[in-house]
Motif scaffolding. Sequence first.
Motif, PDB file in Angstrom:
ATOM      1  N   ASN A 136      41.197  40.561  47.143  1.00  0.00           N
ATOM      2  CA  ASN A 136      41.847  39.696  48.128  1.00  0.00           C
ATOM      3  C   ASN A 136      43.315  39.543  47.778  1.00  0.00           C
ATOM      4  O   ASN A 136      43.652  38.972  46.743  1.00  0.00           O
ATOM      5  CB  ASN A 136      41.182  38.316  48.148  1.00  0.00           C
ATOM      6  CG  ASN A 136      41.778  37.413  49.210  1.00  0.00           C
ATOM      7  OD1 ASN A 136      42.089  37.862  50.316  1.00  0.00           O
ATOM      8  ND2 ASN A 136      41.938  36.133  48.892  1.00  0.00           N
ATOM      9  N   VAL A 137      44.196  40.064  48.623  1.00  0.00           N
ATOM     10  CA  VAL A 137      45.632  39.988  48.366  1.00  0.00           C
ATOM     11  C   VAL A 137      46.351  39.724  49.687  1.00  0.00           C
ATOM     12  O   VAL A 137      46.927  40.628  50.300  1.00  0.00           O
ATOM     13  CB  VAL A 137      46.145  41.262  47.638  1.00  0.00           C
ATOM     14  CG1 VAL A 137      45.821  42.530  48.412  1.00  0.00           C
ATOM     15  CG2 VAL A 137      47.627  41.156  47.278  1.00  0.00           C
ATOM     16  N   ALA A 142      47.838  40.520  55.084  1.00  0.00           N
ATOM     17  CA  ALA A 142      48.111  39.615  56.214  1.00  0.00           C
ATOM     18  C   ALA A 142      46.889  38.822  56.644  1.00  0.00           C
ATOM     19  O   ALA A 142      46.904  38.198  57.685  1.00  0.00           O
ATOM     20  CB  ALA A 142      48.705  40.361  57.410  1.00  0.00           C
ATOM     21  N   SER A 143      45.825  38.847  55.835  1.00  0.00           N
ATOM     22  CA  SER A 143      44.677  37.978  56.096  1.00  0.00           C
ATOM     23  C   SER A 143      44.048  37.582  54.768  1.00  0.00           C
ATOM     24  O   SER A 143      44.020  38.378  53.827  1.00  0.00           O
ATOM     25  CB  SER A 143      43.643  38.669  56.993  1.00  0.00           C
ATOM     26  OG  SER A 143      43.083  39.793  56.352  1.00  0.00           O
ATOM     27  N   ASN A 144      43.562  36.357  54.712  1.00  0.00           N
ATOM     28  CA  ASN A 144      42.950  35.834  53.498  1.00  0.00           C
ATOM     29  C   ASN A 144      41.434  35.911  53.599  1.00  0.00           C
ATOM     30  O   ASN A 144      40.854  35.583  54.636  1.00  0.00           O
ATOM     31  CB  ASN A 144      43.375  34.373  53.297  1.00  0.00           C
ATOM     32  CG  ASN A 144      42.795  33.771  52.028  1.00  0.00           C
ATOM     33  OD1 ASN A 144      42.862  34.382  50.968  1.00  0.00           O
ATOM     34  ND2 ASN A 144      42.218  32.586  52.133  1.00  0.00           N
ATOM     35  N   MET A 145      40.780  36.349  52.530  1.00  0.00           N
ATOM     36  CA  MET A 145      39.327  36.261  52.448  1.00  0.00           C
ATOM     37  C   MET A 145      38.982  34.847  52.009  1.00  0.00           C
ATOM     38  O   MET A 145      39.303  34.450  50.891  1.00  0.00           O
ATOM     39  CB  MET A 145      38.772  37.256  51.425  1.00  0.00           C
ATOM     40  CG  MET A 145      38.908  38.706  51.806  1.00  0.00           C
ATOM     41  SD  MET A 145      38.196  39.786  50.517  1.00  0.00           S
ATOM     42  CE  MET A 145      36.460  39.415  50.684  1.00  0.00           C
ATOM     43  N   GLU A 165      41.091  38.217  42.730  1.00  0.00           N
ATOM     44  CA  GLU A 165      41.606  37.170  43.598  1.00  0.00           C
ATOM     45  C   GLU A 165      43.114  37.043  43.381  1.00  0.00           C
ATOM     46  O   GLU A 165      43.573  36.592  42.333  1.00  0.00           O
ATOM     47  CB  GLU A 165      40.899  35.846  43.292  1.00  0.00           C
ATOM     48  CG  GLU A 165      41.435  34.644  44.023  1.00  0.00           C
ATOM     49  CD  GLU A 165      41.500  34.836  45.531  1.00  0.00           C
ATOM     50  OE1 GLU A 165      42.569  34.560  46.095  1.00  0.00           O
ATOM     51  OE2 GLU A 165      40.490  35.256  46.138  1.00  0.00           O
ATOM     52  N   ALA A 166      43.872  37.480  44.396  1.00  0.00           N
ATOM     53  CA  ALA A 166      45.332  37.533  44.266  1.00  0.00           C
ATOM     54  C   ALA A 166      46.032  36.773  45.379  1.00  0.00           C
ATOM     55  O   ALA A 166      47.102  37.154  45.824  1.00  0.00           O
ATOM     56  CB  ALA A 166      45.798  38.991  44.246  1.00  0.00           C
ATOM     57  N   ALA A 167      45.419  35.665  45.801  1.00  0.00           N
ATOM     58  CA  ALA A 167      46.072  34.828  46.806  1.00  0.00           C
ATOM     59  C   ALA A 167      47.148  33.942  46.181  1.00  0.00           C
ATOM     60  O   ALA A 167      47.952  33.336  46.895  1.00  0.00           O
ATOM     61  CB  ALA A 167      45.045  33.957  47.529  1.00  0.00           C
ATOM     62  N   GLY A 189      44.162  38.244  40.070  1.00  0.00           N
ATOM     63  CA  GLY A 189      45.031  39.330  40.499  1.00  0.00           C
ATOM     64  C   GLY A 189      46.477  38.892  40.523  1.00  0.00           C
ATOM     65  O   GLY A 189      47.331  39.564  41.102  1.00  0.00           O
ATOM     66  N   ASP A 190      46.748  37.755  39.901  1.00  0.00           N
ATOM     67  CA  ASP A 190      48.088  37.167  39.880  1.00  0.00           C
ATOM     68  C   ASP A 190      48.423  36.859  38.427  1.00  0.00           C
ATOM     69  O   ASP A 190      47.839  35.960  37.813  1.00  0.00           O
ATOM     70  CB  ASP A 190      48.096  35.896  40.737  1.00  0.00           C
ATOM     71  CG  ASP A 190      49.475  35.291  40.898  1.00  0.00           C
ATOM     72  OD1 ASP A 190      50.189  35.180  39.872  1.00  0.00           O
ATOM     73  OD2 ASP A 190      49.831  34.907  42.013  1.00  0.00           O
ATOM     74  N   ASP A 191      49.365  37.609  37.856  1.00  0.00           N
ATOM     75  CA  ASP A 191      49.658  37.479  36.431  1.00  0.00           C
ATOM     76  C   ASP A 191      50.074  36.069  36.025  1.00  0.00           C
ATOM     77  O   ASP A 191      49.711  35.593  34.952  1.00  0.00           O
ATOM     78  CB  ASP A 191      50.754  38.469  36.026  1.00  0.00           C
ATOM     79  CG  ASP A 191      50.271  39.912  36.010  1.00  0.00           C
ATOM     80  OD1 ASP A 191      49.052  40.128  35.870  1.00  0.00           O
ATOM     81  OD2 ASP A 191      51.114  40.819  36.135  1.00  0.00           O
ATOM     82  N   MET A 192      50.828  35.376  36.871  1.00  0.00           N
ATOM     83  CA  MET A 192      51.366  34.080  36.485  1.00  0.00           C
ATOM     84  C   MET A 192      50.288  33.014  36.360  1.00  0.00           C
ATOM     85  O   MET A 192      50.422  32.083  35.560  1.00  0.00           O
ATOM     86  CB  MET A 192      52.449  33.634  37.479  1.00  0.00           C
ATOM     87  CG  MET A 192      53.237  32.418  37.017  1.00  0.00           C
ATOM     88  SD  MET A 192      54.146  32.672  35.461  1.00  0.00           S
ATOM     89  CE  MET A 192      55.651  33.458  36.080  1.00  0.00           C
ATOM     90  N   ILE A 193      49.214  33.106  37.135  1.00  0.00           N
ATOM     91  CA  ILE A 193      48.173  32.083  37.034  1.00  0.00           C
ATOM     92  C   ILE A 193      46.901  32.618  36.368  1.00  0.00           C
ATOM     93  O   ILE A 193      45.834  32.019  36.475  1.00  0.00           O
ATOM     94  CB  ILE A 193      47.852  31.443  38.404  1.00  0.00           C
ATOM     95  CG1 ILE A 193      47.296  32.466  39.397  1.00  0.00           C
ATOM     96  CG2 ILE A 193      49.056  30.728  38.962  1.00  0.00           C
ATOM     97  CD1 ILE A 193      46.755  31.824  40.672  1.00  0.00           C
TER      98      ILE A 193
END
Length: 293
Positions: A136-137, A142-145, A165-167, A189-193
Amino acid sequence: MQSLIGTGVALVTPFKKDFSVDVDALTRIVNYQIDNGIDYLVVLGTTAESATLSADEKQLVIDTIVEANNKRLPLVLGVGGNNTAEVVHELKTKDLSAFEAVLSVSPYYNKPTQEGIYQHFKAVAEASPIPVILYNVPGRTASNMSPATVLRLAKDFKNIVAIKEAAGDIVQAMKLIQGKPDGFLVISGDDMITLPMVLAGGAGVISVIGEGFPKEFSQMVRLGLDRKVDEAYRLHYLLADSIDMIFEQGNPAGIKEVFKVLGLSEHTVRLPLVNVDADLAKRLEAFTQKLMK
């Protein structure tokens, strides 16, 4: 899927100055990950610039990584798209014997409803001979799961084993962790969090910064999984500025600049991507050289 707990990295595709795939550099990058503590490798994800690779080049990348890895780490293959029938065909016809799982992105551009996303991944799950990691990115698709859709898929299909999970939404990640069935992995899927997600019950990360600084980032994740919070956050804050920098002017232009400083590959990217500007290149070089001392 214990092999997917910890730090995976989304490998770049290094190019020579003439824009051809640099097989020698890719081999160096694979060995660099293995030598510095990465737990698994993700092949042909977004970071690999897979959208600009021909079918022959994709196979070359796969063959190079499989050979360089030599069964040392688990491998995950990116198999996704916005044409469900095409994704299903690839899953049914491609040799996936070298891979632990496939990473399949939520359909982009089409902007399906939640029911459309569910039906897409239902078809993917039924076609795939190996486990499936959802991806999920929303910043790219352009759409969120929604958590409800993800959890519905996780409960309905045994071979849907995880989500990347990269929202960038820690609350959404926590809802997934809270509601997931036993054994289902919520992967950052987000390095910062990444660290907050791990401490909330996440299984680790599929990282970009981790392939530039694999020793430090994988150690941070291990410390988080071991609940050594203060030590883990020390590494998080050591790397935090570099995470911002590598995404400042697009991925993988930033991480390829790091690889250039490390002497692993050229920083070449293919259009429509371009190299980072001189100011960011200088800042990335300074950070990398300081960290490597």
